[in-house]
Design an enzyme around this catalytic site. Structure first.
Site, PDB file in Angstrom:
ATOM      1  N   HIS A   1      17.544  46.060  53.608  1.00 21.43           N
ATOM      2  CA  HIS A   1      16.474  45.072  53.360  1.00 21.43           C
ATOM      3  C   HIS A   1      15.948  45.181  51.927  1.00 21.43           C
ATOM      4  O   HIS A   1      16.284  44.365  51.083  1.00 21.43           O
ATOM      5  CB  HIS A   1      15.370  45.104  54.435  1.00 21.43           C
ATOM      6  CG  HIS A   1      14.974  46.446  54.958  1.00 21.43           C
ATOM      7  ND1 HIS A   1      14.607  47.487  54.139  1.00 21.43           N
ATOM      8  CD2 HIS A   1      14.875  46.917  56.236  1.00 21.43           C
ATOM      9  CE1 HIS A   1      14.281  48.524  54.890  1.00 21.43           C
ATOM     10  NE2 HIS A   1      14.453  48.236  56.158  1.00 21.43           N
TER      11      HIS A   1
ATOM     12  N   GLY B   1       4.208  47.462  59.845  1.00 19.13           N
ATOM     13  CA  GLY B   1       5.094  46.474  59.254  1.00 19.13           C
ATOM     14  C   GLY B   1       5.542  45.377  60.188  1.00 19.13           C
ATOM     15  O   GLY B   1       5.118  44.227  60.073  1.00 19.13           O
ATOM     16  N   HIS B   2       6.401  45.722  61.133  1.00 23.47           N
ATOM     17  CA  HIS B   2       7.131  44.716  61.903  1.00 23.47           C
ATOM     18  C   HIS B   2       6.207  43.737  62.607  1.00 23.47           C
ATOM     19  O   HIS B   2       6.427  42.517  62.586  1.00 23.47           O
ATOM     20  CB  HIS B   2       8.060  45.410  62.916  1.00 23.47           C
ATOM     21  CG  HIS B   2       8.939  44.460  63.646  1.00 23.47           C
ATOM     22  ND1 HIS B   2       8.629  43.953  64.891  1.00 23.47           N
ATOM     23  CD2 HIS B   2      10.103  43.884  63.285  1.00 23.47           C
ATOM     24  CE1 HIS B   2       9.588  43.134  65.268  1.00 23.47           C
ATOM     25  NE2 HIS B   2      10.491  43.060  64.316  1.00 23.47           N
TER      26      HIS B   2
ATOM     27  N   THR C   1      16.001  51.220  63.325  1.00 26.25           N
ATOM     28  CA  THR C   1      14.804  51.564  62.559  1.00 26.25           C
ATOM     29  C   THR C   1      14.635  53.076  62.657  1.00 26.25           C
ATOM     30  O   THR C   1      15.382  53.736  63.382  1.00 26.25           O
ATOM     31  CB  THR C   1      13.564  50.816  63.104  1.00 26.25           C
ATOM     32  OG1 THR C   1      12.421  51.141  62.295  1.00 26.25           O
ATOM     33  CG2 THR C   1      13.272  51.182  64.544  1.00 26.25           C
TER      34      THR C   1
ATOM     35  N   GLU D   1       2.532  61.854  58.161  1.00 25.11           N
ATOM     36  CA  GLU D   1       2.388  60.589  58.890  1.00 25.11           C
ATOM     37  C   GLU D   1       2.900  60.837  60.298  1.00 25.11           C
ATOM     38  O   GLU D   1       4.092  61.123  60.491  1.00 25.11           O
ATOM     39  CB  GLU D   1       3.182  59.461  58.216  1.00 25.11           C
ATOM     40  CG  GLU D   1       3.012  58.141  58.977  1.00 25.11           C
ATOM     41  CD  GLU D   1       3.750  56.971  58.340  1.00 25.11           C
ATOM     42  OE1 GLU D   1       4.043  57.010  57.127  1.00 25.11           O
ATOM     43  OE2 GLU D   1       4.046  56.012  59.086  1.00 25.11           O
TER      44      GLU D   1
ATOM     45  N   GLY E   1       5.546  51.010  65.138  1.00 23.23           N
ATOM     46  CA  GLY E   1       5.404  50.278  66.396  1.00 23.23           C
ATOM     47  C   GLY E   1       3.983  49.850  66.709  1.00 23.23           C
ATOM     48  O   GLY E   1       3.700  49.426  67.835  1.00 23.23           O
TER      49      GLY E   1
ATOM     50  N   ARG F   1      20.077  35.668  54.555  1.00 19.18           N
ATOM     51  CA  ARG F   1      20.747  34.547  53.904  1.00 19.18           C
ATOM     52  C   ARG F   1      21.218  34.875  52.498  1.00 19.18           C
ATOM     53  O   ARG F   1      21.659  33.994  51.777  1.00 19.18           O
ATOM     54  CB  ARG F   1      19.783  33.341  53.843  1.00 19.18           C
ATOM     55  CG  ARG F   1      19.507  32.723  55.189  1.00 19.18           C
ATOM     56  CD  ARG F   1      20.721  32.036  55.776  1.00 19.18           C
ATOM     57  NE  ARG F   1      21.041  30.849  55.039  1.00 19.18           N
ATOM     58  CZ  ARG F   1      20.592  29.631  55.341  1.00 19.18           C
ATOM     59  NH1 ARG F   1      19.842  29.453  56.410  1.00 19.18           N
ATOM     60  NH2 ARG F   1      20.907  28.608  54.607  1.00 19.18           N
TER      61      ARG F   1
ATOM     62  N   ASN G   1       3.811  47.526  55.530  1.00 16.55           N
ATOM     63  CA  ASN G   1       5.236  47.691  55.233  1.00 16.55           C
ATOM     64  C   ASN G   1       5.884  46.306  55.190  1.00 16.55           C
ATOM     65  O   ASN G   1       5.911  45.602  56.206  1.00 16.55           O
ATOM     66  CB  ASN G   1       5.855  48.576  56.329  1.00 16.55           C
ATOM     67  CG  ASN G   1       7.323  48.831  56.079  1.00 16.55           C
ATOM     68  OD1 ASN G   1       8.050  47.907  55.741  1.00 16.55           O
ATOM     69  ND2 ASN G   1       7.761  50.049  56.261  1.00 16.55           N
TER      70      ASN G   1
ATOM     71  N   ASP H   1       9.051  45.571  54.473  1.00 10.94           N
ATOM     72  CA  ASP H   1      10.519  45.593  54.583  1.00 10.94           C
ATOM     73  C   ASP H   1      11.093  44.328  55.214  1.00 10.94           C
ATOM     74  O   ASP H   1      12.141  43.825  54.800  1.00 10.94           O
ATOM     75  CB  ASP H   1      10.978  46.751  55.482  1.00 10.94           C
ATOM     76  CG  ASP H   1      10.762  48.102  54.852  1.00 10.94           C
ATOM     77  OD1 ASP H   1      10.426  48.165  53.652  1.00 10.94           O
ATOM     78  OD2 ASP H   1      10.906  49.110  55.575  1.00 10.94           O
TER      79      ASP H   1
HETATM   80  N1  PXP Z   1       6.011  54.416  58.994  1.00 17.08           N
HETATM   81  C1  PXP Z   1       7.292  54.770  58.781  1.00 17.08           C
HETATM   82  C2  PXP Z   1       7.573  56.124  58.229  1.00 17.08           C
HETATM   83  C3  PXP Z   1       8.350  53.882  59.041  1.00 17.08           C
HETATM   84  O1  PXP Z   1       9.619  54.252  58.813  1.00 17.08           O
HETATM   85  C4  PXP Z   1       8.033  52.599  59.521  1.00 17.08           C
HETATM   86  C5  PXP Z   1       9.133  51.614  59.781  1.00 17.08           C
HETATM   87  O2  PXP Z   1       9.841  51.368  58.631  1.00 17.08           O
HETATM   88  C6  PXP Z   1       6.689  52.263  59.713  1.00 17.08           C
HETATM   89  C7  PXP Z   1       5.701  53.203  59.466  1.00 17.08           C
HETATM   90  C8  PXP Z   1       6.277  50.914  60.176  1.00 17.08           C
HETATM   91  O3  PXP Z   1       6.728  50.702  61.464  1.00 17.08           O
HETATM   92  P1  PXP Z   1       6.625  49.243  62.092  1.00 17.08           P
HETATM   93  O4  PXP Z   1       7.467  48.348  61.248  1.00 17.08           O
HETATM   94  O5  PXP Z   1       7.117  49.427  63.466  1.00 17.08           O
HETATM   95  O6  PXP Z   1       5.168  48.855  62.026  1.00 17.08           O
END
Ligand code: PXP
Length: 247
Positions: A58, A218-219, A108, A159, A197, A26, A15, A17
């Protein structure tokens, strides 16, 4: 190492994002999420995920076309079930759409979609996406009611929300619920994904659940990229998943 695409291969969708979060901070033109997607794909990501939020905090609309062009890796569009988003998905035709709940004030995604509410609207939305040739997934809590309702609504995949596990990885109920939810999903002929997470430290027990075929992360990967670079951050995660999976 198992061959990519083999039956036990656990797909890693990244991800991106928060590459856009940094750009939007910015209102600039860097870092570019499409360029990040290409790096992720080259480093071994199986797919790219992005969430087009209604408030466009984002990812922006223009990013979606660029992301689809940037790499041949399958694209997973996360979105709320609204007419606006359905129309965008129908135009874009990503490989997959994951329907997520969305509240404007949340930092989130906070919980899974309540798929027992408005079942007719959900069924119609899934049917529209399927008619456009899009694979469908529902982001839900590992709750038997939600899993069964997802199957009834006609989704291809679920998911499982790993957020509670990620916040309390030692909590026995959370991991057991994910494993049980994954089994229940497979028994209902649903493909099972998981995410939210996950980090290199906590991904192992989730990656070891054999019924799970795809992780969305993602994060943590974007955060690690600040220190080690995006390519290495992707490879670190892939390594942690393969270790847990026995690949
Ligand atoms: N899956 C879904 C459906 C999400 O909304 C997110 C966060 O946007 C993620 C996975 C990824 O989560 P993280 O950024 O905490 O890894």
């Amino acid at each position: 190492m198992a061959a990519t695409g083999g039956p036990t291969h656990l797909r890693l969708y990244i991800n991106i994002d928060h590459v856009a979060t940094l750009r939007q901070a910015r209102q600039a033109d860097e870092p570019d999420p499409a360029a990040a997607a290409a790096v992720c794909a080259a480093a071994g990501a199986d797919g790219i995920t992005a969430h087009l939020r209604e408030d466009r905090r984002h990812i922006q609309d223009a990013d979606l076309d660029a992301l689809m062009r940037a790499t041949r890796a399958p694209f997973n569009l996360e979105m709320a079930l609204t007419d606006e988003m359905l129309a965008i998905a129908e135009r874009l035709r990503p490989h997959q759409v994951t329907l997520v709940p969305e509240r404007r004030l949340e930092v989130t995604t906070e919980g899974g979609l309540d798929v027992t509410r408005e079942p007719a609207r959900l069924r119609d939305g899934l049917a529209r996406l399927a008619a456009a040739g899009i694979r469908t997934s529902l982001f839900i809590d590992a709750d038997p009611r939600m899993i069964d309702a997802s199957a009834s609504a006609g989704a291809v995949a679920i998911e499982l929300h790993t957020g509670r596990y990620a916040h309390a990885p030692g909590g026995p109920a959370t991991l057991a619920a994910l494993a049980e939810g994954a089994r229940r999903g497979r028994a209902a002929a649903l493909a099972v994904h998981a995410g939210h997470g996950l980090t290199v430290r906590n991904v192992g027990p989730v990656a070891a659940i054999a019924e799970i075929e795809e992780l969305n992360i993602g994060h943590h990967i974007v955060s690690r990229a600040v220190f080690v670079g995006l390519d290495s951050a992707v490879r670190e995660m892939r390594g942690a998943m393969d270790l847990a999976r026995g690949d």
